[in-house]
Structure formats: C-alpha cells, structure tokens
Design an enzyme around this catalytic site. Structure first.
Site, PDB file in Angstrom:
ATOM      1  CD  GLU A 140      35.391  36.036  40.342  1.00  0.00           C
ATOM      2  OE1 GLU A 140      33.971  36.275  40.314  1.00  0.00           O
ATOM      3  OE2 GLU A 140      35.945  37.129  40.130  1.00  0.00           O
ATOM      4  CG  ASP A 197      41.366  36.841  39.106  1.00  0.00           C
ATOM      5  OD1 ASP A 197      40.827  35.914  39.785  1.00  0.00           O
ATOM      6  OD2 ASP A 197      40.811  37.480  38.210  1.00  0.00           O
TER       7      ASP A 197
HETATM    8 ZN   LIG Z   1      35.936  38.028  44.025  1.00  0.00          ZN
END
Ligand SMILES: [Zn+2]
Length: 381
Positions: free
Chosen positions: A140, A79
C-alpha cells in the site's frame, strides 16, 4: 467479549515481524495461520508476482451464519514504511510506542489486529454474522500496488471498510484524486567558463518554470507539490538536464486537471523563452512530460449504505462517528475506483510515518467494538 490483552498481544507479535513493502511474506504466513485457526479459508492472489513482491494479497473467506445476502469486506495493509525493521515495541500505560529508532508499524498493523479481534469476539459470543471477506494487502505504501493489482475475481463482496487512518471515531468517506508528473528539461551542455553562450542551462530553465507554479495548499480541496529534483553534472558544465517529480491532488476533478495543466504550462512557458544560436543554427530546450492519474477520488455520500451502517453501529453503542474527507490516497481509493464502496475507519494510530509513531489502546478497543457491532448489524441482513 473483546479481549484487550489478546488484541495487544496479537499486535505486538505482528509488529515484531518485519514487513516492508514487497517483503510482507513472513507476516502474511503468520496471518494465514491466525485466520485459518479462526475458521477462514485463506488464499493468496498473484499480485506479488506482478509487482516484484514475495507474497500476494491475503484473502480470507469466513462463511457466515447470518441472514445477510451480501459479503462484507474488511481490509488493511500488511506493509509498513521505513525505518521499519527490527521494531521494538513497548507498552507505556495505554499506549504502544517504539524505541525511537523506527516507525511502529501500527500503520497498518493496528487495522489488521482490529479486524481479527472483532471477528474473534463475534465468534466467541456466538453472534450470527454474514459472509466476511478479509483482505490484507501488500505494498500500500508504495503506490497502492497491492490493491491496484488485487484479483477481485476472488471476492464476492463489493462493500465494506478499510482500516487505515489515524483518528478513531472518524470515518473517511472522501479522498482526493491524484495526478503524478515527471518532467525532464533538456538543455544543451557547454563549458561554463569558455563557451557558456553555446549552452542552454536546464537548471535555470526548470527553476523559472517552478518559480511560477502555484504549489502547496491551493484551496480547501486542492494541493500540489514538487517533491524531487535532480540535474546537472558539475559547476563548470552548463547543465544539460533536469529531472523533476511532482504531484497534484484534489477532491474536484476540474481543479485537478486545471492544476496539472498549470504545472505543465509553467515549464512549457519557461522553455519557450530560451534559445541559443550556435554557428548559425538555432537550438531550443525541450520538455519531456509523463503525466498520469495515480488514483481516483473517493466520494461516498453520507446517505450511502456503508456510512449508514457504520453510523447505526456507533449509535447502538452510544458512540460518536463523524464522516470526514482525507487529504491522501489509501487502498480504499484503489478499491472504490475498481467498483467497491469502501470507506476508511480510523484505528487509533498516531504520528504515523515518523519514529514517534504510537498506538492508543483504548481507541483501538473502541474501534473493535464498533466493527463487531457493524458485523452484527450486517449479519441481520
Ligand atoms: Zn497505511
């Protein structure tokens, strides 16, 4: 042989596929194809269902031909942060840049491309390598949700590297633990012009508490921040409620809990100073607190196997790698907390989380060569 053009092309392809947190599905499918073409067995865990995303974490197994008994973990996140859709990357000499309206998404697609190129190069050169497990995580950037929900029963490896920081040549082996806090100060509403003495102003009370807090950089291993505040309704109403989001981080657990308690106490003390008597009844403000550990610290010693392996690889190539502590959390924080020993190796991304983000191609190539050497050493057992 490491092929710079292939690395860059793969990276550009990945950057052009939008993958904001919880919508990594398209890039995950592309990577599944890429990794299967490289001989991996690819599966997805169910983390996406748990966090409302459109794909799980991607897990790829490469069966090794080397002698190593243990599997080696290579991980990066799929992401990217906003503004990060419709990215138009372009090559500027040795750099890859954006058009200035979005981030580049080199955080963390540089990590993904480096992992893929290192394995491709190893395979082409027919170097024996050990069992490899590639984990490309989701989400994340929003609380390490992919790594926190990673189905580790699908993994054999318990040691390896995450590729998710800027400076190439830096191995991050220490990272702070972080506490998150949400406070609601409850006051009492009243007409601000006619009956202010019947009110308890939550904005004023919260302000007194915050004004007494030690915030910012507190020492070389501790920081704290108030990052969000919302409250009140209108100028003519004594404010009934204020909502605050805050965090504290430290490499020392002792300092972290001291700081978190300090911030709570500042608000508790401010609240204790206020009360109002209305029609013979005493009213006091109230504090609602939600405090939780966002992630644990990373603390990997320089003489640990993973650090020694990375340093040996760099030494074999005549390169220099320094270990350092970082100020933030990343997937490595969640993985170390879950029993892995995983350090974070820099990729060559720069000015991340800004529209000026850029990638340094030679730095990425250097990182690929170190990773390839690490995997050769690991394959020797
Ligand atoms: Zn990162």
């Amino acid at each position: 042989m490491i092929q710079r053009d292939r690395l860059v092309q793969h990276l550009l392809d990945l950057i052009r596929i939008d993958s904001p947190s919880r919508r990594e599905g398209k890039v995950a499918l592309r990577l599944k194809k890429d990794l299967e073409a490289m001989g991996a067995e690819v599966t997805f865990d169910r983390a996406g269902e748990k966090i409302g995303g459109n794909t799980g974490n991607l897990i790829a197994h490469f069966r090794g031909s080397g002698n190593s008994a243990s599997a080696f973990l290579l991980s990066a996140h799929m992401d990217t942060v906003q503004p990060g859709e419709g990215i138009k990357p372009w090559i500027d000499g040795d750099a890859i840049r954006t058009d200035g309206t979005t981030v580049l998404g080199g955080d963390d697609k540089s990590g993904i491309a480096i992992v893929c190129e290192a394995i491709r190069s190893l395979q082409e050169d027919k170097f024996p390598y050990g069992d490899l497990e590639v984990v490309f995580t989701i989400c994340e950037e929003d609380g390490l949700q992919g790594a926190k929900n990673l189905d580790i029963s699908l993994l054999k490896s318990r040691f390896g590297l995450v590729f998710d920081s800027d400076a190439a040549g830096i191995l991050f082996t220490k990272a702070p633990a972080s506490d998150r806090m949400e406070f609601t100060v409850h006051g009492l509403e009243a007409h601000a012009g006619m009956f202010p003495e019947r009110g308890l102003n939550a904005i004023q009370i919260a302000s007194e508490g915050i004004a007494n807090m030690r915030l910012g950089r507190l020492d070389d291993e501790t920081t704290a921040n108030i990052g969000f505040i919302r409250g009140g309704l209108a100028p003519n109403i004594v404010a009934k409620q204020v909502f605050i989001k805050a965090e504290a981080r430290s490499h020392s657990y002792e300092k972290l809990s001291a700081q978190t308690n300090h911030m709570r106490k500042c608000l508790q003390d401010a609240i204790a100073k206020h009360s109002v008597v209305i029609d013979g009844n005493t009213h006091t403000p109230r504090l609602e607190e939600k405090v939780w550990r966002d992630y644990e610290r990373i603390h990997i010693e320089d003489d640990s196997p993973i650090v020694q392996l990375v340093l040996k690889a760099a030494q074999n190539l005549g390169q220099n790698i320094d270990t350092r502590k970082m100020g933030g959390g990343c997937d490595a924080s969640a993985l170390n907390q879950r029993g892995f020993q995983v350090a974070n190796l820099g990729t060559g991304m720069h000015d991340i989380h800004t529209v000026n983000e850029w990638l340094d191609i030679p730095e990425m190539c250097r990182t690929v060569s170190i990773v390839e050497e690490i995997l050769k050493l690991h394959g020797k057992g």
